[in-house]
Design a protein around this motif. Structure first.
Motif, PDB file in Angstrom:
ATOM      1  N   GLY A   1       0.771  -1.238   0.000  1.00 57.42           N
ATOM      2  CA  GLY A   1       0.000   0.000   0.000  1.00 57.42           C
ATOM      3  C   GLY A   1       0.797   1.280   0.000  1.00 57.42           C
ATOM      4  O   GLY A   1       0.303   2.320  -0.441  1.00 57.42           O
ATOM      5  N   SER A   2       2.039   1.253   0.497  1.00 57.97           N
ATOM      6  CA  SER A   2       2.848   2.474   0.510  1.00 57.97           C
ATOM      7  C   SER A   2       3.409   2.806  -0.863  1.00 57.97           C
ATOM      8  O   SER A   2       3.885   3.915  -1.101  1.00 57.97           O
ATOM      9  N   GLY A   3       3.367   1.836  -1.766  1.00 61.81           N
ATOM     10  CA  GLY A   3       3.967   2.023  -3.082  1.00 61.81           C
ATOM     11  C   GLY A   3       5.433   1.661  -3.119  1.00 61.81           C
ATOM     12  O   GLY A   3       6.037   1.635  -4.200  1.00 61.81           O
ATOM     13  N   MET A   4       6.035   1.381  -1.956  1.00 62.97           N
ATOM     14  CA  MET A   4       7.437   0.974  -1.892  1.00 62.97           C
ATOM     15  C   MET A   4       7.640  -0.337  -1.145  1.00 62.97           C
ATOM     16  O   MET A   4       8.652  -0.999  -1.323  1.00 62.97           O
ATOM     17  N   ASP A   5       6.685  -0.722  -0.292  1.00 63.66           N
ATOM     18  CA  ASP A   5       6.868  -1.950   0.484  1.00 63.66           C
ATOM     19  C   ASP A   5       6.556  -3.163  -0.391  1.00 63.66           C
ATOM     20  O   ASP A   5       5.531  -3.238  -1.051  1.00 63.66           O
ATOM     21  N   LEU A   6       7.479  -4.099  -0.413  1.00 65.45           N
ATOM     22  CA  LEU A   6       7.315  -5.313  -1.196  1.00 65.45           C
ATOM     23  C   LEU A   6       6.789  -6.422  -0.301  1.00 65.45           C
ATOM     24  O   LEU A   6       7.279  -6.632   0.816  1.00 65.45           O
ATOM     25  N   ARG A   7       5.787  -7.132  -0.780  1.00 62.05           N
ATOM     26  CA  ARG A   7       5.187  -8.245  -0.056  1.00 62.05           C
ATOM     27  C   ARG A   7       5.360  -9.515  -0.892  1.00 62.05           C
ATOM     28  O   ARG A   7       5.472  -9.447  -2.121  1.00 62.05           O
ATOM     29  N   SER A   8       5.334 -10.670  -0.243  1.00 59.57           N
ATOM     30  CA  SER A   8       5.398 -11.923  -0.992  1.00 59.57           C
ATOM     31  C   SER A   8       4.878 -13.071  -0.155  1.00 59.57           C
ATOM     32  O   SER A   8       4.886 -13.011   1.082  1.00 59.57           O
TER      33      SER A   8
END
Length: 433
Positions: free
Chosen positions: A105-112
């Motif tokens: 949601g921040s546009g920079m945090d990567l999730r997986s």
């Protein structure tokens, strides 16, 4: 374990040194040399620490305080955990693991998150869609939280290896609409425009970043609460007093090559603790896919190393360089004979849309684009040949050859490559002033 496999530890205590300091110094030395440590706690529990698991600060804080005595170390012995992590699944099953990656949601945090597949897959269109809880990533309300992942690009997994894969995804509502943070969707539309397809836009992105000490959020290699010597010896520097974190950088470099990312180089940057890697040349939407997965791999490696990765465009205030993502760009017309005139016309169009581009080039960029430290002022657009203080730099080789590429030096290190690459293509190819 046989007794003769054990080497007893008897660290020498320096004059005036406390016992805890002796133990932490000894442990740090063994970890730096790549050796495993076995410890026994006050409660009698014995454990094994591999080199990558403990930072020097963590040792000082945890080991020396928590454990009564260092019992022994085992040079070159792999832990059971390490063996299990590195299991070769192909020996026992055709199934593979796919790690689905998306932007939060921040546009920079990567999730997986990972899922099991029946067998190897090389075409992202043959991968199943998946879902996640968007209310936990700031991308959906709790009463309607399901977000759908669409697989878009596949890379080899350098962590699990074998036939296991990393999958770059973008995110949609259950109705098939792109969610607001899905910047890939609009970028793909621009890159599929017939005029853009015909021009085959190439990108080379120079991603700068800073490595921080985990507990204090201060650059690695810097004294806590203090500063190193002034900038000068650190850019492309070598030596223990100039280059900090090279093992992380090289691990990332090789991991990206393994994954199939077209990473073209790395170097130490002007500010100590800051590094750069370059991705490209990459065509169209693949530039964004490759840079995001390269960022993901770097996040995973710094996680292992217990170091914090920062893409802040100005991590340290004062007389220190910021961090950017200079974007090198060319089209087929620019690469052909007479391309220099095409380059100059493209730069003119970029100047007309300067404010619009700046607004899309990353958060906090005003702290970096000050007119100092190899930048142009954020409110000023200028270009020049070999001028690193310009908004757009043209190389000497391009000027001499009369064709080639140019470098947009404005994007911040935390920019979204889908936004920046598509914005440059849209302005220089599609837009008619």
């Amino acid at each position: 374990m046989q007794r003769n496999n054990v080497e007893r530890a008897s660290p020498h205590r320096n004059e005036g040194e406390s016992r805890d300091s002796t133990v932490s110094r000894y442990c740090a030395a063994k970890i730096r040399s790549g050796q495993f440590l076995v410890f026994r706690s006050r409660t009698g529990v014995t454990g094994l620490l591999p080199p990558a698991s403990v930072s020097r600060r963590g040792l000082r804080r945890n080991l020396a305080a928590a454990f009564r005595v260092l019992v022994c170390f085992f040079p070159g012995v792999m832990s059971l955990l390490n063996d299990l992590v590195n299991l070769d699944l192909s020996d026992s099953t055709e199934k593979v693991i796919a790690e689905y990656i998306w932007i939060g949601g921040s546009g920079m945090d990567l999730r997986s998150k990972g899922r099991t597949l029946a067998g190897p897959v090389s075409d992202p269109q043959k991968l199943p869609k998946w879902n996640y809880d968007g209310s936990s990533t700031g991308q959906a309300p709790g009463e309607d939280s399901e977000v759908i992942l669409y697989p878009q690009a596949i890379f080899r997994d350098p962590f699990r290896r074998g036939n296991n894969i990393l999958v770059m995804c973008d995110a949609y509502t259950p109705a098939g609409e792109p969610i607001p943070t899905n910047k890939r969707y609009n970028a793909a539309k621009i890159f599929s425009h017939p005029d853009v397809v015909a021009e085959e836009p190439w990108y080379g992105i120079e991603q700068e970043y800073t490595l921080l000490q985990k507990d204090v959020k201060w650059p690695i290699g810097w004294p806590v609460g203090g500063y190193p010597g002034p900038q000068g010896p650190y850019y492309c520097g070598t030596g223990a007093d100039k280059a900090f974190g090279r093992d992380i950088v090289d691990a990332h470099y090789k991991s990206c090559l393994y994954a199939g990312i077209n990473i073209s180089g790395i170097n130490g940057e002007v500010m100590p603790g800051q590094w750069e890697f370059q991705v490209g040349p990459a065509v169209g939407i693949s530039a964004g896919d490759e840079l995001w997965v390269a960022r993901y791999i770097l996040e995973r490696i710094t996680e292992i190393a217990d170091v914090v990765l920062s893409f802040d465009p100005k991590p340290i205030q004062g007389d220190w360089n910021g961090a950017g993502a200079h974007t090198n760009y060319s089209t087929k017309s620019m690469r052909n004979e007479g391309g220099y005139d095409v380059i100059k016309k493209a730069i003119e169009k970029l100047g007309l849309r300067h404010k619009e581009h700046i607004s899309a080039y990353g958060e906090g960029n005003e702290r970096r684009l000050t007119g100092r430290h190899e930048t142009a002022d954020i409110n000023t657009f200028l270009w020049g040949v070999a001028n690193r203080g310009a908004s757009i730099r043209v190389g000497r080789d391009t000027e001499k050859a009369g064709k080639g590429y140019f470098e947009d030096r404005r994007p911040a290190s935390n920019m979204d490559p889908y936004v920046v690459t598509s914005k440059i293509a849209e302005t220089t190819i599609i837009w008619k002033p």
